[in-house]
Design a protein around this motif. Structure first.
Motif, PDB file in Angstrom:
ATOM      1  N   ALA A  27       6.604  -1.433  -2.409  1.00  0.00           N
ATOM      2  CA  ALA A  27       6.709  -0.711  -0.999  1.00  0.00           C
ATOM      3  C   ALA A  27       8.422  -0.996  -0.494  1.00  0.00           C
ATOM      4  O   ALA A  27       8.722  -0.186   0.159  1.00  0.00           O
ATOM      5  CB  ALA A  27       5.737  -1.513  -0.031  1.00  0.00           C
ATOM      6  N   HIS A  29      11.056  -1.242  -2.112  1.00  0.00           N
ATOM      7  CA  HIS A  29      11.937  -0.339  -2.900  1.00  0.00           C
ATOM      8  C   HIS A  29      11.663   1.119  -2.589  1.00  0.00           C
ATOM      9  O   HIS A  29      12.784   1.927  -2.376  1.00  0.00           O
ATOM     10  CB  HIS A  29      11.844  -0.769  -4.255  1.00  0.00           C
ATOM     11  CG  HIS A  29      12.695   0.042  -5.239  1.00  0.00           C
ATOM     12  ND1 HIS A  29      14.194   0.029  -5.111  1.00  0.00           N
ATOM     13  CD2 HIS A  29      12.552   0.954  -6.143  1.00  0.00           C
ATOM     14  CE1 HIS A  29      14.632   0.752  -5.902  1.00  0.00           C
ATOM     15  NE2 HIS A  29      13.608   1.600  -6.411  1.00  0.00           N
ATOM     16  N   VAL A  30      10.685   1.572  -2.477  1.00  0.00           N
ATOM     17  CA  VAL A  30      10.243   2.820  -2.560  1.00  0.00           C
ATOM     18  C   VAL A  30      10.005   3.501  -1.305  1.00  0.00           C
ATOM     19  O   VAL A  30      10.418   4.335  -0.985  1.00  0.00           O
ATOM     20  CB  VAL A  30       9.123   3.235  -3.588  1.00  0.00           C
ATOM     21  CG1 VAL A  30       8.648   4.727  -3.476  1.00  0.00           C
ATOM     22  CG2 VAL A  30       9.213   2.865  -4.888  1.00  0.00           C
ATOM     23  N   TYR A  31       9.305   2.692  -0.329  1.00  0.00           N
ATOM     24  CA  TYR A  31       8.862   3.122   0.938  1.00  0.00           C
ATOM     25  C   TYR A  31       9.545   2.727   2.281  1.00  0.00           C
ATOM     26  O   TYR A  31       9.603   2.792   3.032  1.00  0.00           O
ATOM     27  CB  TYR A  31       7.441   3.009   1.173  1.00  0.00           C
ATOM     28  CG  TYR A  31       6.849   3.868   0.060  1.00  0.00           C
ATOM     29  CD1 TYR A  31       6.423   5.197  -0.163  1.00  0.00           C
ATOM     30  CD2 TYR A  31       5.947   2.990  -0.912  1.00  0.00           C
ATOM     31  CE1 TYR A  31       5.863   5.881  -1.075  1.00  0.00           C
ATOM     32  CE2 TYR A  31       5.177   3.676  -2.015  1.00  0.00           C
ATOM     33  CZ  TYR A  31       5.107   5.019  -2.142  1.00  0.00           C
ATOM     34  OH  TYR A  31       4.615   5.519  -3.073  1.00  0.00           O
ATOM     35  N   GLY A  32      10.504   1.660   1.780  1.00  0.00           N
ATOM     36  CA  GLY A  32      11.301   0.934   3.069  1.00  0.00           C
ATOM     37  C   GLY A  32      10.382   0.060   3.896  1.00  0.00           C
ATOM     38  O   GLY A  32      10.698  -0.281   4.914  1.00  0.00           O
ATOM     39  N   VAL A  33       9.055  -0.301   3.524  1.00  0.00           N
ATOM     40  CA  VAL A  33       8.224  -1.292   4.025  1.00  0.00           C
ATOM     41  C   VAL A  33       8.681  -2.605   3.702  1.00  0.00           C
ATOM     42  O   VAL A  33       8.306  -3.042   2.801  1.00  0.00           O
ATOM     43  CB  VAL A  33       6.835  -0.983   3.655  1.00  0.00           C
ATOM     44  CG1 VAL A  33       5.911  -1.975   4.546  1.00  0.00           C
ATOM     45  CG2 VAL A  33       6.339   0.338   3.909  1.00  0.00           C
ATOM     46  N   LYS A  34       9.533  -3.273   4.349  1.00  0.00           N
ATOM     47  CA  LYS A  34      10.131  -4.491   4.291  1.00  0.00           C
ATOM     48  C   LYS A  34       9.332  -5.727   4.812  1.00  0.00           C
ATOM     49  O   LYS A  34       9.687  -6.337   5.508  1.00  0.00           O
ATOM     50  CB  LYS A  34      11.680  -4.444   4.827  1.00  0.00           C
ATOM     51  CG  LYS A  34      12.378  -3.361   4.337  1.00  0.00           C
ATOM     52  CD  LYS A  34      14.048  -3.385   4.551  1.00  0.00           C
ATOM     53  CE  LYS A  34      14.639  -2.255   3.977  1.00  0.00           C
ATOM     54  NZ  LYS A  34      16.144  -2.018   4.525  1.00  0.00           N
TER      55      LYS A  34
END
Length: 271
Positions: free
Chosen positions: A26, A28-33
């Protein structure tokens, strides 16, 4: 007993392992840090550093200088497993555990455990590999295990794409399936040896109630670290060996309710 109750710890472990991998994806791909980085060095909620203490010690062995946040992150992780979790990383976090568990499930289904094998490894091999890792790191100036670690290879492969790293993961799968039961985690992996060492005196332990035990030995059949169950049928108490990975499989298969998780007592401990 319902299937969910019977496999409650296995389900919880898979959920935890997949959740951790999912959080890395999440980020890496979606920016959910929520959890960024990898299993060697992460940032939780953009604030709390987390780092693999074994990796940090390898870096120290190379003579390199690391930032204070990495040191703090390694101390946080080391304290958690030393005080609370023991060697739980191997059963609850490490993605390779899913691979080796699958291999050992197949071993049982195919009755391969009943076939004599000509490849044997002592369980102390991992400690020799652990020491050798630091020596090689010091000589080469590179964090030796981090370069070849199938744990890092699998985690990066899931997040970024497997590529040729899949060969290393398949090698471990077939090694555990055909060569040595619990070969990688139970005999070779230096990270397992490291967490067994620092987690030897941790609080969360499997507890054995000897009067309830009927000596069915299902626990020993399923346990990936069979020597830790030396007290079964002999006396009540905690499983104190650091090699126990706190997976809970012995608890799940025990129909006598002779095994359970509990907080370790340091008074009148046996073995």
């Amino acid at each position: 007993m319902s299937k969910i109750l019977k496999y409650r710890f296995l389900i919880a472990r898979r959920f935890t392992q997949l959740l951790i991998l999912g959080l890395y994806i999440a980020a890496h791909v979606y920016g959910v840090k929520i959890l960024e980085g990898n299993l060697s060095s992460s940032l939780f909620l953009g604030t709390i550093p987390l780092a693999d203490p074994f990796a940090l010690l390898q870096i120290f062995a190379t003579g390199a200088v690391v930032t204070m946040d990495v040191i703090v992150g390694a101390v946080i992780i080391a304290l958690f497993y030393a005080v609370i979790g023991g060697r739980a990383f191997c059963a609850w976090v490490c993605p390779v555990n899913m691979v080796t568990d699958l291999a050992n499930w197949l071993r049982r289904k195919l009755a391969l455990d009943k076939v004599e094998r000509k490849v044997w490894l002592g369980r102390n091999v991992r400690y020799w590999v652990l020491g050798l890792t630091f020596v090689i790191s010091a000589i080469t100036g590179l964090a030796a295990f981090e370069i070849v670690s199938p744990i890092g290879i699998l985690q990066r492969g899931v997040v970024f794409g497997m590529g040729m790293g899949g060969a290393a993961v398949l090698s471990i799968f077939f090694f555990d399936l055909f060569a040595v039961k619990n070969g990688w985690c139970g005999h070779v992996c230096p990270l397992g040896g490291f967490y067994a060492t620092i987690g030897k005196y941790s609080l969360i332990r499997v507890q054995h109630d000897q009067p309830s035990c009927t000596l069915c030995m299902r626990c020993k059949e399923i346990c990936p670290e069979k020597p830790v169950l030396g007290i079964i049928g002999k006396h009540s108490g905690a499983i104190t060996m650091g090699e126990c990975i706190n997976c809970g499989r012995c608890i799940e298969v025990c129909e006598d309710n002779a095994l359970s998780f509990g907080v370790r007592s340091y008074i009148k401990q046996h073995g």
